[in-house]
Scaffold this motif. Structure first.
Motif, PDB file in Angstrom:
ATOM      1  N   GLY A 241       0.825  -1.198   0.000  1.00  0.00           N
ATOM      2  CA  GLY A 241       0.000   0.000   0.000  1.00  0.00           C
ATOM      3  C   GLY A 241       0.857   1.244   0.000  1.00  0.00           C
ATOM      4  N   ILE A 242       0.279   2.343  -0.438  1.00  0.00           N
ATOM      5  CA  ILE A 242       0.970   3.635  -0.437  1.00  0.00           C
ATOM      6  C   ILE A 242       0.103   4.624   0.339  1.00  0.00           C
ATOM      7  CG2 ILE A 242       1.848   5.514  -1.848  1.00  0.00           C
ATOM      8  CD1 ILE A 242       2.357   3.516  -4.069  1.00  0.00           C
ATOM      9  N   LEU A 243       0.684   5.211   1.380  1.00  0.00           N
ATOM     10  CA  LEU A 243      -0.048   6.119   2.259  1.00  0.00           C
ATOM     11  C   LEU A 243       0.468   7.536   2.075  1.00  0.00           C
ATOM     12  CD1 LEU A 243      -2.231   6.093   4.494  1.00  0.00           C
ATOM     13  CD2 LEU A 243      -0.366   5.971   6.158  1.00  0.00           C
ATOM     14  N   GLU A 244      -0.456   8.453   1.810  1.00  0.00           N
ATOM     15  CA  GLU A 244      -0.092   9.859   1.620  1.00  0.00           C
ATOM     16  C   GLU A 244      -0.287  10.594   2.933  1.00  0.00           C
ATOM     17  OE1 GLU A 244      -2.119  13.253  -0.914  1.00  0.00           O
ATOM     18  OE2 GLU A 244      -1.112  11.809  -2.242  1.00  0.00           O
ATOM     19  N   VAL A 245       0.809  11.141   3.484  1.00  0.00           N
ATOM     20  CA  VAL A 245       0.756  11.782   4.798  1.00  0.00           C
ATOM     21  C   VAL A 245       1.469  13.132   4.744  1.00  0.00           C
ATOM     22  CG1 VAL A 245       0.702   9.574   5.996  1.00  0.00           C
ATOM     23  CG2 VAL A 245       2.882  10.697   5.605  1.00  0.00           C
ATOM     24  N   GLU A 246       1.195  13.918   5.750  1.00  0.00           N
ATOM     25  CA  GLU A 246       1.854  15.211   5.978  1.00  0.00           C
ATOM     26  C   GLU A 246       1.908  15.403   7.479  1.00  0.00           C
ATOM     27  OE1 GLU A 246       1.179  19.950   4.817  1.00  0.00           O
ATOM     28  OE2 GLU A 246      -0.045  18.369   3.916  1.00  0.00           O
ATOM     29  N   ALA A 247       2.980  16.001   7.998  1.00  0.00           N
ATOM     30  CA  ALA A 247       3.123  16.092   9.451  1.00  0.00           C
ATOM     31  C   ALA A 247       3.731  17.427   9.853  1.00  0.00           C
ATOM     32  CB  ALA A 247       3.956  14.937   9.985  1.00  0.00           C
ATOM     33  N   LEU A 248       3.531  17.746  11.113  1.00  0.00           N
ATOM     34  CA  LEU A 248       4.083  18.970  11.710  1.00  0.00           C
ATOM     35  C   LEU A 248       4.438  18.667  13.153  1.00  0.00           C
ATOM     36  CD1 LEU A 248       4.673  22.044  11.607  1.00  0.00           C
ATOM     37  CD2 LEU A 248       2.304  22.415  12.302  1.00  0.00           C
TER      38      LEU A 248
ATOM     39  N   ASP B 245       4.215  25.104  23.583  1.00  0.00           N
ATOM     40  CA  ASP B 245       3.721  26.478  23.697  1.00  0.00           C
ATOM     41  C   ASP B 245       3.298  27.019  22.339  1.00  0.00           C
ATOM     42  OD1 ASP B 245       6.273  26.454  22.722  1.00  0.00           O
ATOM     43  OD2 ASP B 245       6.977  28.176  23.880  1.00  0.00           O
ATOM     44  N   GLU B 246       4.031  26.649  21.297  1.00  0.00           N
ATOM     45  CA  GLU B 246       3.631  27.075  19.965  1.00  0.00           C
ATOM     46  C   GLU B 246       2.370  26.354  19.515  1.00  0.00           C
ATOM     47  OE1 GLU B 246       5.559  27.471  15.466  1.00  0.00           O
ATOM     48  OE2 GLU B 246       6.823  27.001  17.201  1.00  0.00           O
ATOM     49  N   ALA B 247       2.202  25.094  19.932  1.00  0.00           N
ATOM     50  CA  ALA B 247       0.991  24.355  19.596  1.00  0.00           C
ATOM     51  C   ALA B 247      -0.235  24.995  20.230  1.00  0.00           C
ATOM     52  CB  ALA B 247       1.130  22.907  20.050  1.00  0.00           C
ATOM     53  N   ALA B 248      -0.062  25.570  21.426  1.00  0.00           N
ATOM     54  CA  ALA B 248      -1.193  26.243  22.069  1.00  0.00           C
ATOM     55  C   ALA B 248      -1.600  27.499  21.315  1.00  0.00           C
ATOM     56  CB  ALA B 248      -0.832  26.582  23.517  1.00  0.00           C
TER      57      ALA B 248
ATOM     58  N   ARG C 261      -1.167  27.793  18.045  1.00  0.00           N
ATOM     59  CA  ARG C 261      -1.604  27.372  16.712  1.00  0.00           C
ATOM     60  C   ARG C 261      -2.415  26.097  16.844  1.00  0.00           C
ATOM     61  NH1 ARG C 261       3.824  26.834  13.354  1.00  0.00           N
ATOM     62  NH2 ARG C 261       2.321  26.088  11.790  1.00  0.00           N
ATOM     63  N   PRO C 262      -3.608  26.184  17.471  1.00  0.00           N
ATOM     64  CA  PRO C 262      -4.370  24.967  17.750  1.00  0.00           C
ATOM     65  C   PRO C 262      -4.869  24.302  16.472  1.00  0.00           C
ATOM     66  CG  PRO C 262      -5.689  26.898  18.213  1.00  0.00           C
ATOM     67  CD  PRO C 262      -4.309  27.407  17.901  1.00  0.00           C
ATOM     68  N   ALA C 263      -5.030  22.994  16.558  1.00  0.00           N
ATOM     69  CA  ALA C 263      -5.592  22.203  15.465  1.00  0.00           C
ATOM     70  C   ALA C 263      -6.376  21.062  16.081  1.00  0.00           C
ATOM     71  CB  ALA C 263      -4.501  21.670  14.541  1.00  0.00           C
TER      72      ALA C 263
ATOM     73  N   GLU D 119     -12.024  17.797  13.474  1.00  0.00           N
ATOM     74  CA  GLU D 119     -12.644  18.759  14.388  1.00  0.00           C
ATOM     75  C   GLU D 119     -12.019  20.132  14.215  1.00  0.00           C
ATOM     76  OE1 GLU D 119     -15.218  18.124  16.346  1.00  0.00           O
ATOM     77  OE2 GLU D 119     -15.273  16.086  15.529  1.00  0.00           O
ATOM     78  N   PRO D 120     -12.811  21.186  14.511  1.00  0.00           N
ATOM     79  CA  PRO D 120     -12.244  22.542  14.431  1.00  0.00           C
ATOM     80  C   PRO D 120     -11.260  22.771  15.570  1.00  0.00           C
ATOM     81  CG  PRO D 120     -14.505  22.605  15.246  1.00  0.00           C
ATOM     82  CD  PRO D 120     -14.241  21.177  14.848  1.00  0.00           C
ATOM     83  N   PRO D 121     -10.303  23.668  15.397  1.00  0.00           N
ATOM     84  CA  PRO D 121      -9.990  24.362  14.138  1.00  0.00           C
ATOM     85  C   PRO D 121      -9.323  23.417  13.135  1.00  0.00           C
ATOM     86  CG  PRO D 121      -8.429  24.983  15.841  1.00  0.00           C
ATOM     87  CD  PRO D 121      -9.440  24.120  16.504  1.00  0.00           C
ATOM     88  N   ASN D 122      -9.942  23.286  11.987  1.00  0.00           N
ATOM     89  CA  ASN D 122      -9.468  22.382  10.934  1.00  0.00           C
ATOM     90  C   ASN D 122      -8.614  23.182   9.958  1.00  0.00           C
ATOM     91  OD1 ASN D 122      -9.062  20.442   9.021  1.00  0.00           O
ATOM     92  ND2 ASN D 122     -11.218  20.112   8.532  1.00  0.00           N
TER      93      ASN D 122
END
Length: 860
Positions: free
Chosen positions: A765-772, A777-780, A782-784, A789-792
């Protein structure tokens, strides 16, 4: 070169077209690594009339040991070209590269020769080649020798023989030679700081190369014996040559310790980063944190203004920002304890705006525009750590520091191995110049000026060495990357051992630091963040600083616990101390963090890299400058967001229409499994599953196991799920980068090739992904949302994708339902199914009510 250092060299005969010798003839040059003959060889030969059939001329260098001849190297000269054998060679002689004999060792030697073919003459005796010379004086200032601990030279006193040329009647003896005074050896180093001068007749033409022969002599009690050899190329020092010609000759005849391709790569790496370490102080400072805080402040501003309805992206952005801030500033002060920071910001804005309102209208407008341009939220600037001023340099600093700027030169000291290769035993540091004695006799005023400059430079060098004591060396060891331990373990525990005592088995506690209390466990990319400091350093006694990364191997059933060196790197502190560019870096506190290759004896491959920077401070600097505070190596929270887009080319074996879901798993150091999975893509009948789902993992960095396992599953209803394919991502380097700079790391959208343990090598199989990956503190800021679910956002995962929507109902994607849909029409069938489900729900609720009533009556 032989192990004892001597060479009995001979130049052997060419061969005829059928392999038999045309004539055996030799030139002898005993005990010399740079032989000169300046003689002709002549032989009578028979050649075919057809020039294309002429044989090659093969010249072989031989070494004679007790009458036995051993081939060293050779060259092959093609004679088929018409101009290859002219009757008279009228151009300059040519330098031909020599090559190893079959089965021999690599060589860097060259032969200066010319070839002629005279059909009207017969071979005669050997004749001397006339050479125009200039009488010169060679001034050779001996700084000192720096021997390696592995050189095997064990002597209390050393002296140096400097010689030039060979006597005509006794070629084994130098034409002229000088000796230094004996000097005591300490830590495999000694300084002479002594000048010797030799009178020589040097070739005027730069085509002919001149060399000084060096011989390091060790005190064996009753005599001095040869311990090492060396050579100095004299031709680039000839005063009548142009600077360009000198540089050309120096480059052409430079003895390389690596391949030309490797040297070229190292040179490009040095030039690439030359500007990064030669700029001003502000340019060299790290700016990652500053940019991150600036962006965060901008995001808070924009979020605040959008919440109160102002369009900050419109053409009236400036007015919107100012009026919006004024409106926000009039919000009542509800000091409830949860928004104290917001209240503080509001009060700050109020003070700024009330001050502006007291001014007249014209000034108010100008001040408001200025306020809009330069206003930022009041934030606490983080304290600058010790690494902020030191830029990264992904090569060794020697590639940036030009050796020509040093006040001395260096040449390798060597002896031959049993295989004929030169063994690097260390180096000799020296200064050299060539004086034209004819200019001196004429009383050339320029020569008097040169003499004064030479005397001044030598005196300064002597004074600098006398002052090179009571120094402080601070080596800030940051990380090791990509370690390759001899044990082959990926679960490696290691520490750093540093020493400036000259090496060897005996350790000087004052100049050795075995930092085994700072072990880093279970990683091939350890972060040490420790300062190794040494005081009372003096040159040349402590001029070499060696770092070794040591693996700690626990005990097993068959072997006791032990330690093994993974790799080592050596820094010449003396070269850095005497380099003006490095001294300026230390003064401005901007020495770059270099990446040094770790080497191990007996292997030509790198065993990893060690990142560090080294400060060499004099007594005053060490008292004024505090030891830099390095960031903590304790684990910090980060957030890893993995966006699963879709899977294609899914191989499910006997399962024709699997119900597909994707999972991710990461294990924390405390054993906790972080497991996240997507929703299910039902009825995958086209080998493609659309997910558009975000997996979020709260990770700690650094960690023992920086891996993330991603699996594609078949979601079974009546039995346990079965894995269709999987892939394990090693995020060690990315985790290290994020933790080192405390910044986010983006993983661009890419396709992962999935496999299965039962089918190794086959793509399942081939899986298409993207990551960050970003700090907590930066995640807080820049919430996701997880899943969809929002914020999407960052990235946006489309929940309305047609392929996604069509495969989110288990019932609608059952094979029997799809078959009925094909026969009755899909829309009509789905309407009927929905109607039946509503009736079933109604009947179910009614029956439930009746059952409750019956139970109540029975109880009564």
């Amino acid at each position: 070169v032989e192990p004892r250092g001597s060479l009995e060299q001979h130049l052997a005969a060419p061969r005829g077209p059928w392999g038999e010798p045309c004539r055996a003839f030799y030139f002898d040059e005993p005990r010399n690594t740079n032989p000169n003959w300046f003689e002709t060889l002549e032989a009578d030969v028979e050649l075919p009339e057809n020039e294309a059939l002429r044989p090659d001329i093969i010249i072989t260098f031989l070494d004679s040991d007790d009458g036995d001849f051993e081939p060293l190297c050779q060259m092959r000269y093609a004679t088929t070209d018409k101009s290859a054998l002219p009757k008279k060679w009228r151009r300059a002689a040519r330098w031909f590269p020599l090559h190893p004999v079959p089965g021999g060792v690599p060589v860097q030697s060259k032969l200066l020769a010319a070839f002629e073919l005279d059909p009207d003459a017969t071979a005669g005796p050997t004749q001397a080649v006339p050479l125009e010379t200039v009488t010169c004086r060679v001034d050779f200032f001996i700084v000192g020798c720096r021997l390696r601990a592995s050189s095997g030279i064990d002597a209390e006193n050393l002296r140096l023989e400097v010689s030039w040329g060979r006597k005509k009647k006794s070629r084994a003896e130098p034409r002229t030679s000088r000796y230094s005074e004996p000097r005591q050896v300490k830590n495999m180093r000694c300084n002479w700081l002594q000048q010797v001068s030799l009178k020589c007749k040097l070739s005027k033409e730069s085509q002919f190369q001149e060399w000084l022969e060096l011989k390091l002599l060790a005190d064996a009690g009753d005599e001095f014996t040869t311990a090492a050899l060396g050579a100095v190329h004299l031709t680039p020092y000839l005063p009548w040559l142009s600077k360009e010609r000198r540089e050309e000759l120096e480059k052409k005849f430079k003895v390389r310790r690596a391949s030309p391709e490797q040297e070229e790569r190292e040179k490009e790496a040095g030039e690439k980063h030359r500007e990064s370490v030669s700029g001003d102080v502000d340019a060299a400072r790290g700016s990652v944190l500053w940019k991150r805080y600036k962006n965060a402040v901008q995001q808070v501003e924009d979020h605040t203004l959008k919440e109160i309805g102002w369009d900050v992206d419109s053409i009236e952005e400036t007015n919107g920002r100012i009026l919006g801030l004024l409106e926000y500033a009039s919000v009542p002060d509800e000091k409830d304890g949860e928004n104290l920071e917001d209240i503080k910001n509001v009060e700050h804005i109020k003070e700024e705006l009330l001050t502006l309102q007291e001014k007249n209208e014209t000034f108010f407008d100008d001040a408001m525009l200025n306020f809009a341009q330069f206003f930022t939220w009041p934030t606490e600037v983080p304290a600058e750590d010790g690494m902020d001023r030191h830029p990264d340099h992904d090569a060794e600093l020697e590639e940036t520091l030009d050796e020509s700027e040093l006040p001395y030169q260096k040449t390798m000291l060597f002896l031959g191995s049993e295989w004929g290769e030169p063994r690097d035993l260390g180096c000799l540091k020296f200064c050299c110049r060539v004086v034209d004695l004819e200019r001196q006799e004429r009383g050339d005023p320029e020569l008097e000026k040169e003499d004064e400059e030479w005397a001044a430079s030598i005196k300064k060098l002597e004074d600098d060495f006398r002052m090179a004591k009571e120094l402080t060396v601070r080596a800030y060891v940051i990380t090791a990357d990509g370690l390759l331990p001899a044990s082959g373990s990926g679960d490696c525990s290691s520490y750093v051992f540093s020493r400036a005592d000259g090496g060897g088995e005996k350790e000087d506690a004052l100049f050795c630091l075995r930092d085994n209390l700072t072990q880093r466990h279970h990683t091939l990319h350890p972060a040490f963040h420790k300062c190794h400091a040494f005081g009372s350093v003096r040159f040349p006694d402590n001029c070499m600083l060696e770092f070794s990364v040591v693996e700690v191997i626990p005990a097993s059933l068959t072997r006791a616990a032990r330690e093994e060196v993974i790799g080592s790197t050596v820094i010449d502190l003396e070269d850095r101390w005497f380099h003006p560019k490095y001294r300026l870096m230390v003064k401005e506190d901007i020495v770059p963090i270099e990446s040094r290759s770790l080497r191990h004896t007996g292997s030509v491959f790198s065993k990893g890299h060690l990142r560090l920077w080294v400060d060499i401070l004099d007594l005053q600097q060490s008292q004024e400058r505090k030891i830099a505070v390095l960031p903590s190596t304790e684990p910090l929270p980060f957030e890893l967001r993995v966006a699963i887009w879709k899977a294609t080319d899914i191989e499910s074996g006997v399962i024709t229409t699997p119900d597909v879901k994707v999972s991710g798993r990461h294990t924390l150091d405390n054993g906790t499994d972080l497991y996240e999975e997507t929703d299910t893509h039902f009825g995958c009948d086209d080998q493609m599953a659309t997910m558009n789902w975000r997996l979020i993992f709260k990770v700690m960095i650094p960690c023992k196991d920086p891996r993330l396992m991603i699996q594609i599953w078949n979601d079974n209803v009546l039995s346990s799920d079965n894995s269709l394919s999987e892939v394990t991502l090693d995020l060690g380097k990315d985790f290290l980068l994020a933790r080192r700079d405390n910044r986010s790391v983006d993983f661009a959208k890419s396709a992962l090739h999935m496999s299965h343990p039962n089918f190794p090598g086959k793509i399942m199989g081939i899986l298409e992904v993207e990551a960050l990956l970003l700090p907590a503190d930066e995640a807080a800021m820049r919430p996701a949302g997880a899943g969809r679910e929002p914020p999407n956002e960052d990235p946006f995962l489309d929940p309305s994708d047609p392929h996604l929507v069509a495969h989110r109902s288990r019932l609608a994607n059952l094979a029997i339902i799809k078959a009925l849909g094909d026969a009755l029409g899909y829309a009509k069938l789905m309407a009927q199914i929905a109607f039946v489900l509503k009736i079933a729900a109604f009947v179910g609720s009614a029956l439930g009510g009746i059952a409750i009533a019956i139970a109540t009556v029975a109880k009564l």
